[in-house]
Enzyme design. Sequence first.
Site, PDB file in Angstrom:
ATOM      1  N   GLY A  33       0.798  -1.224   0.000  1.00 35.95           N
ATOM      2  CA  GLY A  33       0.000   0.000   0.000  1.00 35.95           C
ATOM      3  C   GLY A  33       0.829   1.272   0.000  1.00 35.95           C
ATOM      4  CD  GLN A  71     -12.020  19.859   9.181  1.00 35.21           C
ATOM      5  OE1 GLN A  71     -11.264  19.586  10.097  1.00 35.21           O
ATOM      6  NE2 GLN A  71     -12.404  18.984   8.276  1.00 35.21           N
ATOM      7  CE  LYS A 123     -25.323  26.393   4.487  1.00 37.87           C
ATOM      8  NZ  LYS A 123     -24.475  25.764   3.465  1.00 37.87           N
ATOM      9  NE  ARG A 182     -23.565  22.591   6.699  1.00 36.85           N
ATOM     10  CZ  ARG A 182     -23.813  21.711   5.728  1.00 36.85           C
ATOM     11  NH1 ARG A 182     -24.219  20.492   6.026  1.00 36.85           N
ATOM     12  NH2 ARG A 182     -23.662  22.052   4.476  1.00 36.85           N
TER      13      ARG A 182
HETATM   14  C1  R5P Z   1     -20.760  26.065   3.197  1.00 38.67           C
HETATM   15  O1  R5P Z   1     -20.367  27.045   3.803  1.00 38.67           O
HETATM   16  C2  R5P Z   1     -20.542  25.899   1.732  1.00 38.67           C
HETATM   17  O2  R5P Z   1     -20.596  27.131   1.080  1.00 38.67           O
HETATM   18  C3  R5P Z   1     -21.547  24.954   1.117  1.00 38.67           C
HETATM   19  O3  R5P Z   1     -22.850  25.523   1.214  1.00 38.67           O
HETATM   20  C4  R5P Z   1     -21.561  23.612   1.776  1.00 38.67           C
HETATM   21  O4  R5P Z   1     -20.258  23.121   1.880  1.00 38.67           O
HETATM   22  C5  R5P Z   1     -22.432  22.645   0.999  1.00 38.67           C
HETATM   23  O5  R5P Z   1     -22.393  21.401   1.632  1.00 38.67           O
HETATM   24  P1  R5P Z   1     -23.516  20.310   1.400  1.00 38.67           P
HETATM   25  O6  R5P Z   1     -23.547  20.000  -0.066  1.00 38.67           O
HETATM   26  O7  R5P Z   1     -23.014  19.154   2.237  1.00 38.67           O
HETATM   27  O8  R5P Z   1     -24.800  20.861   1.904  1.00 38.67           O
END
Ligand code: R5P
Length: 303
Positions: A37, A95, A191, A193
């Site tokens: 590997g 990150q 948004k 999350r």
């Molecule tokens: C986040 O800040 C990015 O701009 C994208 O909106 C995000 O990475 C999209 O991720 P996913 O397709 O997992 O919703």
Amino acid sequence: MKPVLFALPGNEALAGALSRCSGWEEGSWELRAFPDGESHVRFVSEVAGREVILVCSLDRPDEKVVRLWLAACVARELGAARVGLVAPYLAYLRQDARFRPGEGVTARHFARLLGAAVDWLVTVDPHLHRIRSLGEVYAIATRVVPAAPPIAQWIRAHVTAPVVVGPDEESAQWAAEVAAAAGCPWTTLRKTRRGDRDVEVSVPRLEQWQGRTAVLVDDIASTGKTMMAAAARIRAAGMAPPVCIAVHALFAGTAHQDLLDAGVGAVVSTTTVAHVSNRIDLAEPIAAAAGALLAGGAGAQSA
Ligand code: R5P
């Protein structure tokens, strides 16, 4: 001698396109895995005294970085004048903060690793939020290629009466830039999350865009949940199925098919990550950015 390009696996199409628009040589090398590997790297084309350009988009970076690191180290060991990296998608920038106790700002650690391996770096629309410029974390010369102009060009050519929709309020400036170049209005979503695959969006005052086609433009599509949630809102408002454009088509697992199944009009991406949805070719501006760094010599600065 001409600069010489080497494509890491999966990057052959981009390296070929870069070679065609720059005249740089496509190098020959052997890359393979030993039975245990570990990676084996052997340059067949001459690299001593030459500008070496490694082409390696860094989606799924953990699978790629050791081989990339070894390739850069071997090129230097063999006397390359400089080793540059074209990484149209640059990993780990999301990150960029310690979100929870016990975590680290891995964007900085990853930048140290890459910065030790190569002399310069070209990328496309890096995900910069809390880190505001690559120069904050990368000590090497860098160039950023903006995807907005070619995306706007694609929209102009393919969508009638578009309205550009950014995924969140942070994307306002970017959505505005795409829309201005495409000559159309724009708006952004709000948004929230809640987890890797749990995203909720609200779209303010969508009614005003009735009769237009929403063009969702995001820098990254990973799980596709952001685009799916936005598309559902747009459909619920009685608008036509949206066109989804991702700069970086990461599309984890079944995300691409899931997005298509969610009833969107089309899914389109740039060529930063090789994917079936690639429609917007960025080879020319990437070659121009790399050319500028090569012309800048050893002391090239970030831009
Ligand atoms: C986040 O800040 C990015 O701009 C994208 O909106 C995000 O990475 C999209 O991720 P996913 O397709 O997992 O919703």
